[in-house]
Design a protein around this motif. Sequence first.
Motif, PDB file in Angstrom:
ATOM      1  N   ARG A  68       5.657 -15.484  80.164  1.00 19.08           N
ATOM      2  CA  ARG A  68       4.835 -16.871  80.791  1.00 19.08           C
ATOM      3  C   ARG A  68       3.425 -16.172  80.154  1.00 19.08           C
ATOM      4  NH1 ARG A  68       2.928 -14.677  87.018  1.00 19.08           N
ATOM      5  NH2 ARG A  68       2.548 -12.771  85.630  1.00 19.08           N
ATOM      6  N   ASP A  69       3.188 -14.312  80.127  1.00 24.59           N
ATOM      7  CA  ASP A  69       1.670 -14.221  79.070  1.00 24.59           C
ATOM      8  C   ASP A  69       1.796 -14.534  78.162  1.00 24.59           C
ATOM      9  OD1 ASP A  69       1.532 -13.058  82.185  1.00 24.59           O
ATOM     10  OD2 ASP A  69       1.473 -10.999  81.905  1.00 24.59           O
ATOM     11  N   ASP A 122      -1.150 -17.259  76.503  1.00 20.81           N
ATOM     12  CA  ASP A 122      -2.021 -16.393  75.177  1.00 20.81           C
ATOM     13  C   ASP A 122      -2.153 -18.025  74.415  1.00 20.81           C
ATOM     14  OD1 ASP A 122      -3.875 -14.578  74.245  1.00 20.81           O
ATOM     15  OD2 ASP A 122      -1.844 -15.197  72.795  1.00 20.81           O
ATOM     16  N   LEU A 123      -1.112 -18.293  73.928  1.00 16.90           N
ATOM     17  CA  LEU A 123      -0.627 -19.568  72.680  1.00 16.90           C
ATOM     18  C   LEU A 123      -1.750 -20.789  73.149  1.00 16.90           C
ATOM     19  CD1 LEU A 123       0.672 -20.472  70.290  1.00 16.90           C
ATOM     20  CD2 LEU A 123       3.064 -20.491  72.181  1.00 16.90           C
ATOM     21  N   GLU A 124      -1.155 -21.274  75.194  1.00 22.50           N
ATOM     22  CA  GLU A 124      -1.976 -22.169  74.922  1.00 22.50           C
ATOM     23  C   GLU A 124      -3.127 -21.788  74.920  1.00 22.50           C
ATOM     24  OE1 GLU A 124      -3.071 -24.395  79.921  1.00 22.50           O
ATOM     25  OE2 GLU A 124      -0.827 -22.805  79.444  1.00 22.50           O
ATOM     26  N   SER A 169      13.682 -15.376  80.925  1.00 19.81           N
ATOM     27  CA  SER A 169      12.667 -15.441  79.900  1.00 19.81           C
ATOM     28  C   SER A 169      11.675 -16.665  81.354  1.00 19.81           C
ATOM     29  CB  SER A 169      12.429 -15.704  78.595  1.00 19.81           C
ATOM     30  OG  SER A 169      13.199 -17.685  78.256  1.00 19.81           O
ATOM     31  N   VAL A 170      12.812 -18.137  81.758  1.00 16.67           N
ATOM     32  CA  VAL A 170      11.861 -18.920  82.434  1.00 16.67           C
ATOM     33  C   VAL A 170      11.881 -19.040  83.967  1.00 16.67           C
ATOM     34  CG1 VAL A 170      14.387 -20.223  81.048  1.00 16.67           C
ATOM     35  CG2 VAL A 170      14.813 -20.011  83.862  1.00 16.67           C
ATOM     36  N   LEU A 171      12.016 -17.635  83.843  1.00 22.98           N
ATOM     37  CA  LEU A 171      11.963 -17.291  86.116  1.00 22.98           C
ATOM     38  C   LEU A 171      10.731 -17.566  86.360  1.00 22.98           C
ATOM     39  CD1 LEU A 171      13.365 -16.823  88.191  1.00 22.98           C
ATOM     40  CD2 LEU A 171      12.777 -14.071  88.299  1.00 22.98           C
ATOM     41  N   ALA A 172       9.476 -17.633  85.644  1.00 22.95           N
ATOM     42  CA  ALA A 172       8.435 -18.186  85.790  1.00 22.95           C
ATOM     43  C   ALA A 172       7.342 -19.901  85.512  1.00 22.95           C
ATOM     44  CB  ALA A 172       7.424 -17.479  85.197  1.00 22.95           C
ATOM     45  N   ARG A 173       8.865 -20.312  85.055  1.00 19.65           N
ATOM     46  CA  ARG A 173       8.242 -21.903  84.357  1.00 19.65           C
ATOM     47  C   ARG A 173       8.787 -22.268  85.393  1.00 19.65           C
ATOM     48  NH1 ARG A 173      11.794 -26.246  81.358  1.00 19.65           N
ATOM     49  NH2 ARG A 173      10.307 -26.744  80.162  1.00 19.65           N
ATOM     50  N   GLU A 174       7.455 -23.410  86.068  1.00 21.14           N
ATOM     51  CA  GLU A 174       8.203 -24.315  87.295  1.00 21.14           C
ATOM     52  C   GLU A 174       7.799 -25.591  86.227  1.00 21.14           C
ATOM     53  OE1 GLU A 174       4.949 -22.920  90.422  1.00 21.14           O
ATOM     54  OE2 GLU A 174       6.433 -21.264  90.258  1.00 21.14           O
ATOM     55  N   THR A 175       7.071 -25.782  86.071  1.00 18.68           N
ATOM     56  CA  THR A 175       6.995 -27.096  84.736  1.00 18.68           C
ATOM     57  C   THR A 175       7.428 -27.053  83.211  1.00 18.68           C
ATOM     58  OG1 THR A 175       4.454 -27.063  84.340  1.00 18.68           O
ATOM     59  CG2 THR A 175       4.861 -27.645  86.551  1.00 18.68           C
ATOM     60  N   LEU A 231      18.883 -15.616  90.039  1.00 20.10           N
ATOM     61  CA  LEU A 231      18.361 -14.574  89.083  1.00 20.10           C
ATOM     62  C   LEU A 231      17.299 -13.811  89.955  1.00 20.10           C
ATOM     63  CD1 LEU A 231      17.788 -12.312  87.165  1.00 20.10           C
ATOM     64  CD2 LEU A 231      16.875 -14.141  85.830  1.00 20.10           C
ATOM     65  N   ARG A 232      16.538 -14.364  91.014  1.00 21.83           N
ATOM     66  CA  ARG A 232      15.313 -14.358  91.654  1.00 21.83           C
ATOM     67  C   ARG A 232      15.110 -12.980  92.233  1.00 21.83           C
ATOM     68  NH1 ARG A 232      10.983 -16.778  91.562  1.00 21.83           N
ATOM     69  NH2 ARG A 232      11.898 -18.984  90.735  1.00 21.83           N
ATOM     70  N   PRO A 233      16.546 -12.586  93.331  1.00 23.29           N
ATOM     71  CA  PRO A 233      15.918 -11.379  93.757  1.00 23.29           C
ATOM     72  C   PRO A 233      16.467 -10.607  93.381  1.00 23.29           C
ATOM     73  CG  PRO A 233      18.237 -13.033  94.262  1.00 23.29           C
ATOM     74  CD  PRO A 233      17.278 -13.633  93.636  1.00 23.29           C
ATOM     75  N   LEU A 234      16.716 -10.795  92.324  1.00 24.29           N
ATOM     76  CA  LEU A 234      17.337 -10.069  91.088  1.00 24.29           C
ATOM     77  C   LEU A 234      15.672  -8.734  90.847  1.00 24.29           C
ATOM     78  CD1 LEU A 234      20.670  -9.483  89.639  1.00 24.29           C
ATOM     79  CD2 LEU A 234      20.154  -9.357  91.881  1.00 24.29           C
ATOM     80  N   ALA A 235      15.773 -10.018  90.230  1.00 26.47           N
ATOM     81  CA  ALA A 235      14.193  -9.242  89.155  1.00 26.47           C
ATOM     82  C   ALA A 235      12.468  -9.329  90.106  1.00 26.47           C
ATOM     83  CB  ALA A 235      13.748 -10.614  88.143  1.00 26.47           C
ATOM     84  N   GLY A 236      13.115 -10.434  91.455  1.00 30.07           N
ATOM     85  CA  GLY A 236      11.332  -9.979  92.293  1.00 30.07           C
ATOM     86  C   GLY A 236      10.713 -11.808  92.446  1.00 30.07           C
ATOM     87  N   PHE A 237      10.682 -12.022  93.685  1.00 27.42           N
ATOM     88  CA  PHE A 237      10.117 -13.266  94.477  1.00 27.42           C
ATOM     89  C   PHE A 237       9.396 -13.602  94.342  1.00 27.42           C
ATOM     90  CE2 PHE A 237      14.106 -12.444  96.860  1.00 27.42           C
ATOM     91  CZ  PHE A 237      14.986 -13.433  96.997  1.00 27.42           C
ATOM     92  N   ASP A 238       8.603 -12.450  93.593  1.00 27.48           N
ATOM     93  CA  ASP A 238       6.265 -12.452  93.455  1.00 27.48           C
ATOM     94  C   ASP A 238       6.711 -12.657  91.811  1.00 27.48           C
ATOM     95  OD1 ASP A 238       7.448 -10.285  91.806  1.00 27.48           O
ATOM     96  OD2 ASP A 238       5.716  -9.203  91.824  1.00 27.48           O
ATOM     97  N   ILE A 239       7.063 -13.828  91.394  1.00 28.90           N
ATOM     98  CA  ILE A 239       7.247 -14.183  89.905  1.00 28.90           C
ATOM     99  C   ILE A 239       6.867 -14.932  89.707  1.00 28.90           C
ATOM    100  CG2 ILE A 239       8.533 -13.946  87.684  1.00 28.90           C
ATOM    101  CD1 ILE A 239       9.874 -11.536  88.220  1.00 28.90           C
ATOM    102  N   SER A 240       6.095 -15.763  89.463  1.00 33.03           N
ATOM    103  CA  SER A 240       5.734 -17.633  89.441  1.00 33.03           C
ATOM    104  C   SER A 240       5.115 -17.673  88.531  1.00 33.03           C
ATOM    105  CB  SER A 240       5.104 -17.995  91.472  1.00 33.03           C
ATOM    106  OG  SER A 240       3.619 -16.752  90.943  1.00 33.03           O
ATOM    107  N   ALA A 241       4.608 -19.120  88.033  1.00 36.10           N
ATOM    108  CA  ALA A 241       3.692 -19.946  87.013  1.00 36.10           C
ATOM    109  C   ALA A 241       2.255 -19.648  87.500  1.00 36.10           C
ATOM    110  CB  ALA A 241       4.392 -21.391  86.822  1.00 36.10           C
ATOM    111  N   TYR A 242       1.784 -19.534  85.731  1.00 35.81           N
ATOM    112  CA  TYR A 242      -0.124 -19.583  86.424  1.00 35.81           C
ATOM    113  C   TYR A 242      -0.272 -20.754  86.822  1.00 35.81           C
ATOM    114  CZ  TYR A 242      -0.282 -14.853  84.317  1.00 35.81           C
ATOM    115  OH  TYR A 242       0.045 -13.436  84.171  1.00 35.81           O
TER     116      TYR A 242
END
Length: 388
Positions: free
Chosen positions: A159-160, A164-166, A191-197, A373-384
């Motif tokens: 995500r980060d 940066d590349l954007e 790697s897709v966990l924070a991908r929403e669009t 995956l979400r409960p294992l890695a964390g529900f707080d991971i979201s897109a910017y």
Amino acid sequence: MKKEKILIGQSGGPTSVTNASFVSSVESAIDKYDLYGALYGFEGLLEEKLIPINEHNLNDILKFKKVPGACLGTCRYYLSDEDIEMIVDNLTKHEIRNVVFSGGNGTMLVLNKIYRVSQSRGYDLKIIGIPKTVDNDLELTDHTPGFGSAARFVALSTRDIGKDLEAMRRFEQVRVIETMGRNSGWIAASSVLARETQEDAPHLVYLPEKEFKLNDFLGEVKESVNTRGYTTVVVSEGIRNGKGELLAQKSLQNNVETSVLGGVSEFLTEKVKKELGFSSRAELLGMSQRSFQMAVSTQDYLESVKIGKKAIELIENDDVNVMISIERVADIPEYSFELNQVMLKDIVKTEKKIPENFLNEAGRPNAEFKNWLRPLAGFDISAYPRII
């Protein structure tokens, strides 16, 4: 009354929560058993590098509960049949009848061999395997301790790096992020966990579960860059072509192996530059995937602690030759799990692949995988947020 002895060891690649299980086992057993640690895993057991765990070093050991790595030291060491015999000799010599070892597929196979030899000699031995691998490729368990934290690190890093590349897209078009994953793509898929669009990183993901075709890759990168002006790619180190050949690996000289995976991001970056003319950069996430303490998943740590305690419970209940397994009980309305056990003899050598229902038609992780995956890695991971 003389106390029974328990030997605890750590084998294979460490994780950020391996020590959580180890220390929890120590905490549960220290008042009831004489404890010993095997330095450097099976290699230390073979060489009788055993240390007592007692009041002299207990306080120092307890400090490692939230420390990444493997505080006893670990190894990747090929064990011959003669080595297995010697290990049983050493266990017999030191009157150790209880063994707790953490590791992945290879570790569980070795533990089962040790058990079989001990039984053939009439030496009663209780062996408990603690599952541990960031690769999440161990069968007969929903997931493995260490994976949730590695997945969290990769999801946040992607995500980060993507953000940066954007910002840099006017003079840099492509980033190729390389993750661990020899034969299965669980880490890269995370790697897709924070991908929403469709605009969120990663834009392209390549896993070992699907044959890698270089021309298709170049075409997809070209289309993606032409669409949005930049592209973040995630690739597992173990991707292979149609002949089953690795795209890249590096040489390593030691007593274990002569080559290790790595370098696929550099290989693909050069192809992008040469064939497409885009500015491209390779990003190797490296050992931070399995050792970054600040990205430890809360759930991963919790489960690792409980598994360490469970190992001692199984010894007390006279369970033998088993591996602790995690059973997912529910996801809705909230995630819950149970700890069970499976026979070590049922552990297979082949690595667990990502099931087809977790992948879309293009062979990339889908919404069902993200929900798993979400409960294992964390529900707080979201897109910017986005502006442009």
